[in-house]
Write an enzyme that holds these catalytic residues in place. Structure first.
Site, PDB file in Angstrom:
ATOM      1  N   GLU A 124       0.802  -1.230   0.000  1.00 39.65           N
ATOM      2  CA  GLU A 124       0.000   0.000   0.000  1.00 39.65           C
ATOM      3  C   GLU A 124       0.832   1.277   0.000  1.00 39.65           C
ATOM      4  O   GLU A 124       0.365   2.333   0.433  1.00 39.65           O
ATOM      5  CB  GLU A 124      -0.972   0.009   1.180  1.00 39.65           C
ATOM      6  CG  GLU A 124      -2.026  -1.075   1.105  1.00 39.65           C
ATOM      7  CD  GLU A 124      -3.108  -0.944   2.158  1.00 39.65           C
ATOM      8  OE1 GLU A 124      -4.198  -1.514   1.950  1.00 39.65           O
ATOM      9  OE2 GLU A 124      -2.866  -0.268   3.182  1.00 39.65           O
ATOM     10  N   GLU A 183      -6.599  -7.522  -1.237  1.00 33.60           N
ATOM     11  CA  GLU A 183      -7.272  -7.290   0.034  1.00 33.60           C
ATOM     12  C   GLU A 183      -8.663  -6.737  -0.247  1.00 33.60           C
ATOM     13  O   GLU A 183      -8.880  -6.037  -1.240  1.00 33.60           O
ATOM     14  CB  GLU A 183      -6.529  -6.282   0.933  1.00 33.60           C
ATOM     15  CG  GLU A 183      -5.226  -6.758   1.527  1.00 33.60           C
ATOM     16  CD  GLU A 183      -4.605  -5.713   2.456  1.00 33.60           C
ATOM     17  OE1 GLU A 183      -5.374  -4.936   3.088  1.00 33.60           O
ATOM     18  OE2 GLU A 183      -3.373  -5.658   2.539  1.00 33.60           O
TER      19      GLU A 183
END
Length: 753
Positions: A381, A462
């Site tokens: 991320e 995710e």
């Protein structure tokens, strides 16, 4: 490989560190490895407790076998910044908490006792990934994996790299690169021999050739009759490399498989067959003991992902995980996405250099695992930083030409330097934001995310997680919404062939920093509790299995009249892979409930859903009328293959103790025991909060406190064997219920090599 002896017993442990300690043994606690420096409570602790220095000491007695040999100390993992001394001299250090390292002892050993001092610094050093920012997980200090004493000749095998260039061809080939360990830089003259064997030990190919200064590369062509490694049939072969020369010899055997794994614009293909990837993210942490769990606990986690949850892929979020776990993924046919350590933060130049080294360590450790299908070479991320990620990708492709790379991102229209656009898609939560008119949907479309005018390989890595944290004690409506969100993503992934698959956040709840989670130092993001007991959402995954493999029928209800807002049980959702479900009441009335293919048209097995407008309210009664018992019957065709009963008036009746197996290895292995408070028909009583006292005698010790509390109707604990085979007696006592005794056995296991 060099002769290797496990070096895990009789270590002395103490907090702090002083340089003078390295020259003489210090008093402290006697411990065995793997070891967690600070065992944390289940919740509401101070994570700074382990962010400091700790000292481990052990002695290596001189052996005549060391004379004229190279001797090493190999650490499979220590968190996080580790220095190793021998007899007061600093021999080396390692700044990566997730990969193995070796310390050369040759030339420093003396006849007599040799004092090894290991200093583990658990502080969050901003020059070491994943530190420098705030990370949503804990990095428990300690020597949390095994340690080995290795010895061998002056020239040994450092590593082997096995490649199968044409795995799906009828006549296969194997290419093996052998790397030498030659710390004295001696002249190399000798021979290298390669032998391939099948699982029965039969030789399927042999080759030999001369050794060079940098090792050797051997290739065997025209292998016929070899089977492919697949999800249902994970066939493994072995490659044995033997080197001989003047004054040296060594041998190493490594498992591998023939398989072709490719991400394409049309999805993921294993051996040419399109497979929709469905999986979950996994941390390697356990309650109380953090990362310090050995072989059998790691293997059981892999089995849970595949067998208990029905997934075909796991992501090692957010770092390389135990080789015990990966080796078991190889054996059982579970695919793996492995990635380098990190969480959102990118540090300075020294930090980036260390991250690039992490890529090398990860790949060189794990490049022979057929289960691994992608290298994650981007910090989870993180923002785009093209020069940095050009380096990580280039190194990955240099080290391994057979696997694709991915970079886990949460930003849309991110630079694509990797082979696969891997994306954390949390759109199924954005509809709740104020001033947003977006229609609820499970996933974004690929091209919307990438911003590219052409298709690229694409994987969701995710979803859900922090968008809808759900505790084991949450009310039934929230639990059902938790289930629904996972189902909606699974349905969206199955609907779009451009999406290779989806890996949900996450397998189980986990401890974290105060900045995250629910303030209790727990992220309640899992489809399982921290003890690996399934929440309702776990069955969203298991119910997608072929019923021939496992029958699933899990009503998403506690069957309590007043648990939900307003009351009742509607809509009644049943997670199942049966063709239909029949709800039968004591008066003989029944209702057939069919899979809801209108709402979930793309799932292999949609949930069966009964809505209040589909049933006469008098069947179950209105407020003020009696609440009945119920039985759910699952049918395949006309045959009833599964039943579940619920009592209208559950009474706490039994404390169930369920170990994962009846026996476990005596060599400091762990065994999980789940405790469940059950009613008179065998269902969990979800709101019981009684304490349970645990006493353990015999050949194992208890990990964690000896008094635990039931949460969501269950709790659990792990036992660790003490080194000798024998019985283990467990006694469990709780108010209101009869005591429960449990007898297990620890058994001899083979040498771990």
């Amino acid at each position: 490989m060099p002769h290797s002896d496990l070096f895990c017993d009789n270590w002395t442990f103490r907090e702090g560190f002083e340089e003078a300690w390295t020259r003489q043994p210090q008093p402290g606690e006697t411990v065995a490895l793997p070891h967690n420096a600070v065992d944390l409570p289940f919740d509401y602790f101070d994570e700074a407790d382990y962010q400091r220095m700790f000292t481990y000491q052990a002695t290596i007695p001189w052996e005549d076998a060391f004379d004229g040999q190279e001797v090493w100390l190999r650490f499979d993992g220590a968190m996080a910044n580790t220095r190793v001394y021998l007899n007061g001299t600093l021999l080396g250090q390692h700044a990566d908490g997730y990969t193995p390292f070796r310390i050369r002892l040759s030339g420093h050993l003396v006849k007599g006792e040799n004092l090894v001092t290991v200093v583990v610094d658990g502080s969050e050093n901003p020059d070491i990934p994943p530190f420098g920012g705030q990370i949503d997980y804990l990095t428990y200090a300690g020597i949390y994996r095994e340690v080995w004493v290795e010895r061998g000749d002056a020239i040994t095998i450092l590593n082997t790299k096995i490649e199968t260039p044409d795995p799906v061809a009828e006549r296969k080939s194997v290419r093996v690169r052998t790397f030498l360990d030659n710390p004295q830089a001696l002249p190399v003259a000798g021979n290298c021999r390669l032998t391939l064997r099948d699982s029965a030990g039969a030789i399927i190919g042999e080759a030999s050739g001369p050794l060079g200064a940098d090792g050797a590369e051997l290739r065997i062509e025209g292998i016929e009759g070899a089977s492919l490694w697949s999800l249902d049939s994970p066939v493994l072969y072995t490659a044995t490399v033997t080197i001989t020369g003047e004054g040296f010899s060594d041998s190493r055997t490594t498992q591998f498989g023939f398989r072709e794994a490719r991400f394409t614009t049309e999805g993921f293909k294993l051996n040419g067959e399109v497979i929709k990837l469905v999986g979950l993210n996994r941390h390697q942490s356990f309650p109380y003991v953090g990362y310090a769990a050995g072989r059998e606990a790691q293997q059981r986690d892999a089995e849970m992902v595949k067998d208990d949850l029905g997934c075909n892929i796991v992501r090692t979020s957010h770092y390389p995980q135990s080789t015990w776990f990966l080796e078991h993924c190889d054996r059982i046919g579970l695919l793996v996405l492995e990635e380098i350590p990190g969480w959102q933060h990118i540090g300075g130049e020294a930090w980036k250099d260390e991250a690039v080294r992490n890529v090398r360590r990860m790949i060189e450790r794990d490049w022979n695992h057929p289960s691994i299908i992608m290298w994650g070479v981007r910090i989870n991320e993180s923002v785009d930083e093209d020069p940095f990620y050009a380096r990580t990708n280039a190194l990955a492709h240099e080290l391994d030409t057979t696997r694709q790379t991915g970079g886990i991102r949460k930003h849309m229209h991110s630079s694509l330097l990797e082979d696969v656009y891997t994306f954390n898609d949390f759109v199924l939560g954005e509809f709740e934001r104020p001033n947003t008119n977006e229609v609820r949907r499970g996933l974004r479309e690929r091209d919307e995310v990438t911003g590219l005018s052409h298709g690229v390989p694409y994987l969701i890595t995710e979803y859900n997680g922090h968008m809808f944290p759900t505790k084991v004690i949450d009310n039934e409506l929230r639990q059902m919404e938790h289930v629904t969100r996972h189902l909606e993503v699974l349905d969206a992934a199955h609907a779009d062939p451009a999406i290779a698959g989806c890996i949900g956040w996450c397998m189980f709840d986990y401890n974290t920093h105060a900045d995250f989670g629910s303030g209790d130092r727990v992220c309640h993001h899992g489809v399982m509790s921290m003890f690996r007991e399934p929440k309702f959402a776990a069955h969203a995954y298991t119910s997608q299995l072929d019923p021939a493999r496992k029958l699933v029928m899990e009503p998403v209800t506690h069957w309590a009249r007043g648990e939900r807002n307003i009351g009742g049980v509607f809509p009644l959702m049943i997670l199942t892979n049966c063709d239909r479900v029949r709800m039968v009441l004591p008066n003989g009335q029944h209702v057939d409930i069919l899979p809801d293919r209108a709402r979930f048209p793309h799932l292999p097995h949609p949930p069966a859903i009964l809505r209040i407008d589909q049933i006469d309210e008098n069947i179950l009664g209105r407020w003020g009328m009696s609440w009945p018992d119920v039985e759910f019957q699952g049918f395949l065709g006309d045959e009833c293959v599964a039943t579940r009963r619920f009592s209208a008036k559950p009474v706490l009746s039994t404390l169930q103790a369920a170990p994962d197996a009846d026996s476990f290895g005596c060599d400091c292995q762990e065994m999980r025991v789940i405790l469940r408070a059950l009613d008179q028909v065998g269902n969990v009583t979800p709101f019981v909060d009684l304490p349970v006292n645990i006493s353990v005698t015999g050949a194992a010790t208890l990990l964690g406190p000896d008094q635990v509390s039931l949460k969501g109707g269950h709790t659990g604990f792990w036992l660790r064997s003490t080194g000798k085979p024998g019985p283990v007696e467990v006694m469990l006592k709780t108010p209101r219920l009869a005591p429960v005794s449990l007898t297990l056995e620890t058994t001899e296991t083979g040498e771990r090599a």
